[in-house]
Design an enzyme around this catalytic site. Sequence first.
Site, PDB file in Angstrom:
ATOM      1  N   LYS A  79       0.865  -1.181   0.000  1.00 22.26           N
ATOM      2  CA  LYS A  79       0.000   0.000   0.000  1.00 22.26           C
ATOM      3  C   LYS A  79       0.896   1.224   0.000  1.00 22.26           C
ATOM      4  CE  LYS A  79      -4.445   1.207   0.521  1.00 22.26           C
ATOM      5  NZ  LYS A  79      -5.683   0.579   0.076  1.00 22.26           N
ATOM      6  N   GLY A 100     -20.603   7.203   5.139  1.00 16.86           N
ATOM      7  CA  GLY A 100     -19.734   7.576   4.021  1.00 16.86           C
ATOM      8  C   GLY A 100     -20.420   7.337   2.689  1.00 16.86           C
ATOM      9  N   GLY A 131     -19.231   8.110  -0.409  1.00 17.19           N
ATOM     10  CA  GLY A 131     -18.238   8.344  -1.457  1.00 17.19           C
ATOM     11  C   GLY A 131     -18.438   7.370  -2.601  1.00 17.19           C
ATOM     12  N   VAL A 155     -17.712   4.232  -3.106  1.00 19.38           N
ATOM     13  CA  VAL A 155     -18.279   2.916  -2.791  1.00 19.38           C
ATOM     14  C   VAL A 155     -19.640   3.073  -2.106  1.00 19.38           C
ATOM     15  CG1 VAL A 155     -17.951   0.735  -1.583  1.00 19.38           C
ATOM     16  CG2 VAL A 155     -15.979   1.918  -2.543  1.00 19.38           C
TER      17      VAL A 155
HETATM   18  P1  NAI Z   1     -14.264   8.032  -0.980  1.00 19.18           P
HETATM   19  O1  NAI Z   1     -13.194   8.970  -0.582  1.00 19.18           O
HETATM   20  O2  NAI Z   1     -14.838   8.128  -2.343  1.00 19.18           O
HETATM   21  O3  NAI Z   1     -15.484   8.145   0.044  1.00 19.18           O
HETATM   22  C1  NAI Z   1     -15.360   8.311   1.400  1.00 19.18           C
HETATM   23  C2  NAI Z   1     -16.564   9.128   1.866  1.00 19.18           C
HETATM   24  O4  NAI Z   1     -16.571   9.155   3.286  1.00 19.18           O
HETATM   25  C3  NAI Z   1     -16.557  10.568   1.375  1.00 19.18           C
HETATM   26  O5  NAI Z   1     -17.818  10.913   0.853  1.00 19.18           O
HETATM   27  C4  NAI Z   1     -16.236  11.366   2.657  1.00 19.18           C
HETATM   28  O6  NAI Z   1     -16.816  12.663   2.649  1.00 19.18           O
HETATM   29  C5  NAI Z   1     -16.845  10.479   3.716  1.00 19.18           C
HETATM   30  N1  NAI Z   1     -16.293  10.646   5.049  1.00 19.18           N
HETATM   31  C6  NAI Z   1     -15.013  10.890   5.425  1.00 19.18           C
HETATM   32  N2  NAI Z   1     -14.900  10.954   6.759  1.00 19.18           N
HETATM   33  C7  NAI Z   1     -16.139  10.721   7.251  1.00 19.18           C
HETATM   34  C8  NAI Z   1     -16.681  10.621   8.561  1.00 19.18           C
HETATM   35  N3  NAI Z   1     -15.935  10.806   9.642  1.00 19.18           N
HETATM   36  N4  NAI Z   1     -17.995  10.355   8.694  1.00 19.18           N
HETATM   37  C9  NAI Z   1     -18.780  10.174   7.608  1.00 19.18           C
HETATM   38  N5  NAI Z   1     -18.323  10.254   6.345  1.00 19.18           N
HETATM   39  C10 NAI Z   1     -17.029  10.530   6.169  1.00 19.18           C
HETATM   40  O7  NAI Z   1     -13.698   6.566  -0.697  1.00 19.18           O
HETATM   41  P2  NAI Z   1     -14.200   5.183  -1.274  1.00 19.18           P
HETATM   42  O8  NAI Z   1     -13.396   4.826  -2.451  1.00 19.18           O
HETATM   43  O9  NAI Z   1     -15.673   5.195  -1.385  1.00 19.18           O
HETATM   44  O10 NAI Z   1     -13.765   4.183  -0.119  1.00 19.18           O
HETATM   45  C11 NAI Z   1     -14.486   4.105   1.105  1.00 19.18           C
HETATM   46  C12 NAI Z   1     -13.782   3.127   2.035  1.00 19.18           C
HETATM   47  O11 NAI Z   1     -13.725   1.849   1.428  1.00 19.18           O
HETATM   48  C13 NAI Z   1     -12.334   3.493   2.385  1.00 19.18           C
HETATM   49  O12 NAI Z   1     -12.075   3.097   3.707  1.00 19.18           O
HETATM   50  C14 NAI Z   1     -11.529   2.648   1.428  1.00 19.18           C
HETATM   51  O13 NAI Z   1     -10.237   2.360   1.925  1.00 19.18           O
HETATM   52  C15 NAI Z   1     -12.381   1.399   1.363  1.00 19.18           C
HETATM   53  N6  NAI Z   1     -12.197   0.630   0.148  1.00 19.18           N
HETATM   54  C16 NAI Z   1     -12.435   1.196  -1.079  1.00 19.18           C
HETATM   55  C17 NAI Z   1     -12.245   0.456  -2.224  1.00 19.18           C
HETATM   56  C18 NAI Z   1     -12.557   1.032  -3.575  1.00 19.18           C
HETATM   57  O14 NAI Z   1     -12.604   0.266  -4.549  1.00 19.18           O
HETATM   58  N7  NAI Z   1     -12.790   2.324  -3.690  1.00 19.18           N
HETATM   59  C19 NAI Z   1     -11.762  -0.927  -2.173  1.00 19.18           C
HETATM   60  C20 NAI Z   1     -11.624  -1.456  -0.823  1.00 19.18           C
HETATM   61  C21 NAI Z   1     -11.813  -0.682   0.278  1.00 19.18           C
END
Ligand code: NAI
Length: 346
Positions: free
Chosen positions: A78, A175, A177, A179
């Site tokens: 990572k 969250g 985002g 996903v």
């Molecule tokens: P992203 O950055 O697109 O979304 C994260 C979301 O969480 C954002 O909308 C942000 O505003 C929100 N957020 C941040 N802090 C927060 C809090 N304290 N309370 C509520 N919301 C909060 O990230 P993504 O890609 O959606 O990933 C989400 C999680 O899944 C991460 O932990 C990532 O490591 C994990 N993950 C993602 C993968 C992928 O394919 N994108 C694969 C495997 C794991």
Amino acid sequence: AAKLDAFDNHERVWHGRDEERGLNAIVAIHNTVLGPGLGGTRVWPHETFEAGLTDVLRLSRGMTFKSAVAGMDFGGGKALIIANSKTDKTPALLEAYAEMLMALNGQYFTGEDVGFTVADADFLRKRTPNVTGTTVGGSGNPSPVTAHGVFLGIKAALKHRGIATLDGVHVAVQGLGSVGWTLCQKLHAEGARLSVTDIDAARMEEAQKVFKATPVALDAILKVEADVFAPCALGGVLSAENIPMLGAKIVAGAANNPLVRHEDARLMMERGVLYAPDYVINAGGLLNVAAELAPGGYDREATMAKVAKIPETLADIFARAEAQKRPTNDIAAELAFERINAARRD
Ligand code: NAI
């Protein structure tokens, strides 16, 4: 626990610093017994180097487990660029990072993570082959595939609890985002009721409109008396302090390392909370990007067939955990060790 510790040592950790171009990056390779390190690049403005180092070491270790349980021939790795993805991620910084990746000679392949987009992957791909999740002859954004795997995993957890349909099931999503949003789309389409939270107010408003979701304050999402709590923001959200307040009876989401401490999964078990181990349920994205590195190139159908096995693996873990009265994440770790140790003996 002794066995777990045997995997705690990272094989290599690099610190890349280029002050002129603003790069302050760490690449951590945890274990390469099954293959080269594969895992995304996170761009996050950690306040201290130590906080960033802890984050990336935990994440790279998790990738070893994720690849092993998903049956992939990759190891754990990572990267972290300590920077604000909105303000600091300049082309010059990414150029410097591409040079760092090239210097690692194919020991590490990267892709998207929080703060690192498909556009960034495409930018790097023009400079180094050690990047996946690109649109340049690749598979693009892995997030929808991750969301699909999490969706199937939630259904597997419900099924284990004797619930056969999502209709009327209440899911609390933390969250919204890449996903979390796609997950909400899938859950909503099958009749689930959603409670949501995000630090981004616009996302919250949109979710209310699109999914008729109930908005919840940031610190209240954990307490929502939902059927499922789906952590899809950052890690470290579940601890010995707040597990007693969990309102849901199932924890199943995308976030890596949602538990502050691995051992605290026992507290969930004791509360009757079924926990879908993070690296098992969120492996879809990794399966998708890894497929780009297969000899014949990316094959969507074959990849989705592998993602469809995530609920099977979870069902097996749930059954074993129940039979042995052990936390699900111990069973998942055991599956990973079995594969890695078998490869060591070959
Ligand atoms: P992203 O950055 O697109 O979304 C994260 C979301 O969480 C954002 O909308 C942000 O505003 C929100 N957020 C941040 N802090 C927060 C809090 N304290 N309370 C509520 N919301 C909060 O990230 P993504 O890609 O959606 O990933 C989400 C999680 O899944 C991460 O932990 C990532 O490591 C994990 N993950 C993602 C993968 C992928 O394919 N994108 C694969 C495997 C794991």
